[in-house]
Design a protein around this motif. Structure first.
Motif, PDB file in Angstrom:
ATOM      1  N   GLY A 103      21.413  74.981  37.654  1.00 47.86           N
ATOM      2  CA  GLY A 103      20.201  74.404  38.218  1.00 47.86           C
ATOM      3  C   GLY A 103      19.765  75.151  39.461  1.00 47.86           C
ATOM      4  N   ILE A 104      20.697  75.259  40.431  1.00 44.47           N
ATOM      5  CA  ILE A 104      20.460  75.996  41.675  1.00 44.47           C
ATOM      6  C   ILE A 104      21.673  76.871  41.918  1.00 44.47           C
ATOM      7  N   ALA A 105      21.449  78.137  42.232  1.00 40.24           N
ATOM      8  CA  ALA A 105      22.566  79.039  42.517  1.00 40.24           C
ATOM      9  C   ALA A 105      22.157  80.010  43.603  1.00 40.24           C
ATOM     10  N   GLY A 109      29.417  75.864  38.078  1.00 40.63           N
ATOM     11  CA  GLY A 109      28.362  75.139  38.777  1.00 40.63           C
ATOM     12  C   GLY A 109      27.118  74.906  37.959  1.00 40.63           C
ATOM     13  N   GLY A 110      27.236  74.165  36.874  1.00 38.49           N
ATOM     14  CA  GLY A 110      26.059  73.913  36.056  1.00 38.49           C
ATOM     15  C   GLY A 110      24.931  73.262  36.831  1.00 38.49           C
ATOM     16  N   ASN A 112      27.316  80.164  46.748  1.00 39.10           N
ATOM     17  CA  ASN A 112      28.030  81.424  46.632  1.00 39.10           C
ATOM     18  C   ASN A 112      28.195  82.134  47.974  1.00 39.10           C
ATOM     19  N   LEU A 113      29.096  83.110  47.993  1.00 39.88           N
ATOM     20  CA  LEU A 113      29.367  83.952  49.159  1.00 39.88           C
ATOM     21  C   LEU A 113      29.571  83.085  50.399  1.00 39.88           C
ATOM     22  N   ASP A 114      28.826  83.351  51.473  1.00 38.14           N
ATOM     23  CA  ASP A 114      28.976  82.541  52.683  1.00 38.14           C
ATOM     24  C   ASP A 114      27.805  81.575  52.833  1.00 38.14           C
ATOM     25  N   GLN A 125      32.065  78.431  46.369  1.00 36.79           N
ATOM     26  CA  GLN A 125      32.925  79.604  46.491  1.00 36.79           C
ATOM     27  C   GLN A 125      33.660  79.618  47.834  1.00 36.79           C
ATOM     28  N   PRO A 126      34.737  80.424  47.942  1.00 41.12           N
ATOM     29  CA  PRO A 126      35.375  80.620  49.249  1.00 41.12           C
ATOM     30  C   PRO A 126      34.349  81.090  50.287  1.00 41.12           C
TER      31      PRO A 126
END
Length: 377
Positions: free
Chosen positions: A236-238, A261-262, A267-269, A293-294
């Motif tokens: 949906g949102i990434a 993450g459907g 992501n990233l920072d 994510q980390p």
């Protein structure tokens, strides 16, 4: 004339000049750029050229230089863009280079169609430094990585539809607001089939639905309020950057059995604030509702993450902060730890309704009578 009257009159005149505008009325669905002998028409492309160049093209009124904002009135009809791309508004994309308002007659009846032109950069393209408002128009038929609408300036879309573009529905590199819009059924891009944002984007009272790919791909600043992101064949949102999702619904998105993450993937920072929202019925192999994510951070308040499919609701490698009033069910994978959070809530106790219109601008999952979420936030 007394000095006082002279001063008042001059002030009134100055205000009148500052607030003036030129209205350019489109009266033909043809795609012409004024290069042919004048035929007494004012086409949409000729109106844009008149506004950009502050001169009259064919039968169009001449635009005026800033700070005057030209208004282009577009009647009902399908405005098919068939002239080959030239790098400016004379062919291909409608390049908007000066401040202008484009006003259609309704998003179901005024259609600006790129005709699926393979070399079309975009259907509407807003240049850096330009402030543009577009209302009551459907933009379709774009074919490239930046299609439908490309914004490099300051753009406001109101009561618009951006749909059936091949590539991306919207690509934003500037400052953009979409209000009461539908961004749907765009296809062919692996990064943001609905929306790709590298600028500052606000989406209000709008839907991002049924795109064949990620609904919204973000790498900068994203603000959603009273929005529904549903049914996209991808997340949906990434993305990353700073994101906020307020009073919104993220449901029915599908990143596939090997995807993450459907509903939402941070992501990233990147960071995301999710408040008063519902994340449900999304599908993914890992973190079907929310994936962090980390080094990424998600903050939740008064939000439901429940009933997501195929995998656990949340997969958190980074940081999740709960400020209370959240509900997860039937599991407890999100790590909600605030005293007012509820976890492992059954579907029966949550009593979440089907996606439907309850009188607002977008469809939502309402709460059925007896839901433990009623007055829980």
């Amino acid at each position: 004339m007394t000095p006082r009257c002279l001063l008042v009159c001059l002030l009134v005149g100055a205000v009148a000049v500052t607030g003036s505008s030129t209205t350019i009325v489109v009266d033909s669905v043809a795609d012409e750029n004024g290069d042919t002998p004048p035929n007494g028409n004012c086409t949409l492309r000729e109106a844009v050229l008149s506004a950009n160049g502050n001169l009259g093209v064919d039968a169009c009124a001449a635009g005026e230089a800033p700070p005057v904002v030209d208004v282009i009135e577009i009647p009902a009809g399908v405005f098919l863009l068939i002239l080959a791309e030239t790098g400016d508004a004379s062919g291909g994309s409608l390049d908007l280079t000066e401040d202008v308002e484009l006003t259609g007659s309704g998003l179901t009846v005024t259609v600006v169609d790129g005709d699926g032109g393979e070399f079309l950069e975009a259907v509407l393209e807003v240049a850096a430094g330009a402030s543009v408002e577009v209302s009551d128009v459907w933009v379709r038929g774009g074919y490239s990585n930046f299609v439908g609408v490309e914004n490099n300036g300051n753009l406001t879309l109101t009561r618009c539809r951006v749909a059936h573009n091949r590539g991306r529905g919207i690509g934003n590199w500037g400052v953009m607001t979409a209000m009461e819009c539908s961004i749907d059924n765009n296809f062919g891009s692996t990064s943001g089939a609905g929306v790709y944002n590298r600028g500052d984007l606000t989406i209000v009272d709008s839907t991002v639905t049924d795109n064949d790919g990620i609904g919204i791909s973000n790498v900068s600043a994203l603000h959603l309020n009273r929005a529904t992101v549903h049914g996209n064949q991808g997340q949906g949102i990434a993305g990353y950057g700073g994101m906020e999702v307020l009073n919104s619904t993220i449901s029915g998105n599908d990143s596939g059995p090997s995807g993450v993450g459907g509903g939402i993937s941070v992501n990233l920072d990147g960071s995301i604030l999710i408040n008063n929202s519902t994340i449900t019925a999304n599908t993914a192999g890992y973190g079907s509702g929310l994936y962090v994510q980390p080094n990424a951070t998600a903050q939740l308040q008064n939000t439901i993450i429940a009933g997501n499919l195929l995998a656990i609701d949340c997969l958190i490698y980074g940081t999740l902060i709960s400020t209370g009033g959240n509900i997860e069910g039937p599991g407890s994978s999100c790590g909600l730890g605030h005293l007012t959070d509820q976890v492992a809530v059954t579907a029966g106790d949550l009593a979440l309704g089907q996606l439907s219109n309850y009188g607002g601008a977008t469809k939502i999952h309402g709460l059925l009578p007896g839901s433990v979420a009623i007055d829980a936030g």
